[in-house]
Motif scaffolding. Structure first.
Motif, short mmCIF file in Angstrom:
data_model
loop_
_atom_site.label_atom_id
_atom_site.label_comp_id
_atom_site.label_asym_id
_atom_site.label_seq_id
_atom_site.Cartn_x
_atom_site.Cartn_y
_atom_site.Cartn_z
N UNK A 1 0.85 -1.19 0.00
CA UNK A 1 0.00 0.00 0.00
C UNK A 1 0.89 1.25 0.00
N UNK A 2 0.62 2.16 -0.91
CA UNK A 2 1.36 3.42 -0.95
C UNK A 2 0.90 4.33 0.18
N UNK A 3 1.84 5.12 0.71
CA UNK A 3 1.50 6.02 1.80
C UNK A 3 1.98 7.43 1.46
N UNK A 4 1.32 8.39 2.08
CA UNK A 4 1.74 9.78 2.01
C UNK A 4 2.26 10.18 3.37
N UNK A 5 3.41 10.85 3.44
CA UNK A 5 4.02 11.22 4.72
C UNK A 5 4.46 12.68 4.67
N UNK A 15 5.73 19.09 17.09
CA UNK A 15 5.78 18.67 15.69
C UNK A 15 5.89 17.16 15.63
N UNK A 16 5.53 16.60 14.47
CA UNK A 16 5.63 15.15 14.32
C UNK A 16 5.56 14.75 12.87
N UNK A 17 5.86 13.49 12.63
CA UNK A 17 5.91 12.91 11.28
C UNK A 17 4.65 12.07 11.09
N UNK A 18 3.81 12.48 10.14
CA UNK A 18 2.50 11.88 9.92
C UNK A 18 2.49 11.10 8.62
N UNK A 19 2.04 9.84 8.69
CA UNK A 19 1.93 9.01 7.49
C UNK A 19 0.55 8.36 7.46
N UNK A 20 -0.01 8.28 6.28
CA UNK A 20 -1.32 7.63 6.14
C UNK A 20 -1.42 7.01 4.75
N UNK A 21 -2.33 6.04 4.56
CA UNK A 21 -2.46 5.44 3.24
C UNK A 21 -2.77 6.48 2.16
N UNK A 50 5.98 4.82 8.37
CA UNK A 50 5.38 4.52 7.06
C UNK A 50 4.95 3.06 6.97
N UNK A 51 5.70 2.16 7.61
CA UNK A 51 5.34 0.75 7.58
C UNK A 51 4.01 0.52 8.29
#
Length: 269
Positions: A1-5, A15-21, A50-51
């Protein structure tokens, strides 16, 4: 599945690092707070985030060291990487031995030794439990933020983050589950606050953190709490980190499978 981060801000100057499908913007998905090792939200933790997003969750790694998007100078990313290289040059037993670390620092050029010593001090000193505050804020943000509004939130953490994942379980009654990768267990007095299942993942050679686990398991059982754990034979601390010499592929792959199954049970697909 590809993700956007992407990096984003949340709460009171965090602040933080956000990833979702990919393509899930605006869709309400269960979420996972990914809690860093002592190195911060480095490329490894970003990859892990991301995983988890690729499993179908919103995954969010708060930068526990940053305020208003900035880290203190001793915890700047390049300083942390330099310190990581220094520690990798030492025998593992020296990591937790201040005298051995100081002896190695004294052998460096003075400016470099002072720089690395300052970062070591920032990493290994202070009230680590205070770092639970941005973790708690991250979980609350995932539940309430427009465009996220996660119906359920779980936590997974590694090393320092493993301890904080357990702390989040103690301090966030809405948490759906907590995964502790080789992190210190909470104090027995905190156990009554745990309202969600906890999964512990440890390496046999990581004696300092692994040996107390059976007693913690018994304390959890006696207070009616859910705690399952696995200890991998011949695995050291940080065996999940595939950027380090401590990496153990077979144990890491099985641990990720267990973590994914735990999240499936607690959050749903």
């Amino acid at each position: 599945m590809n993700v956007h981060a992407e990096w984003t801000s949340f709460g009171e100057g965090f602040t933080g690092y956000l990833a979702r499908p990919e393509g899930s913007g605006g869709e309400s998905l269960p979420a996972v707070v990914v809690l860093q090792e002592i190195w911060g939200v480095d490329p490894h933790i970003q990859d892990v985030t991301r995983r988890f997003a690729a499993l179908g969750y919103v995954a969010f790694a708060p930068d526990l060291y940053a305020k208003d998007g900035q880290r203190p100078e001793p915890l700047a990313a390049e300083r942390v990487e330099e310190t990581k290289r220094f520690l990798d040059s030492l025998p593992p037993a020296a990591w937790g031995n201040p005298d051995a670390r100081q002896q190695a620092l004294d052998a460096l050029p003075a400016e470099q030794g002072a720089r690395i010593g300052g970062t070591l001090g920032a990493i290994f000193s202070g009230d680590r439990k205070a770092l639970a505050l941005p973790a708690i804020a991250a979980a609350a943000w995932l539940r309430s933020e427009e465009g996220v509004a996660a119906p359920k939130v779980a936590a997974v953490g590694f090393c320092l983050g493993g301890m904080l994942s357990a702390q989040l379980a103690c301090r966030d009654p809405q948490l759906a589950g907590a995964i502790v990768f080789y992190g210190a267990a909470p104090e027995e007095a905190q156990i009554p606050g745990i309202a969600c299942p906890v999964l512990g993942i440890y390496g046999e050679l990581d004696k300092r953190l692994t040996e107390p686990v059976p007693a913690f398991a018994e304390a959890m059982r006696s207070q009616g709490k859910s705690f399952d754990y696995v200890i991998y034979d011949d695995a050291p601390h940080a065996f999940f980190n595939d950027t380090r010499a401590s990496y153990r592929a077979e144990a890491a792959q099985d641990a990720f499978r267990r973590a994914a199954e735990f999240l499936q049970r607690q959050l749903g697909a």
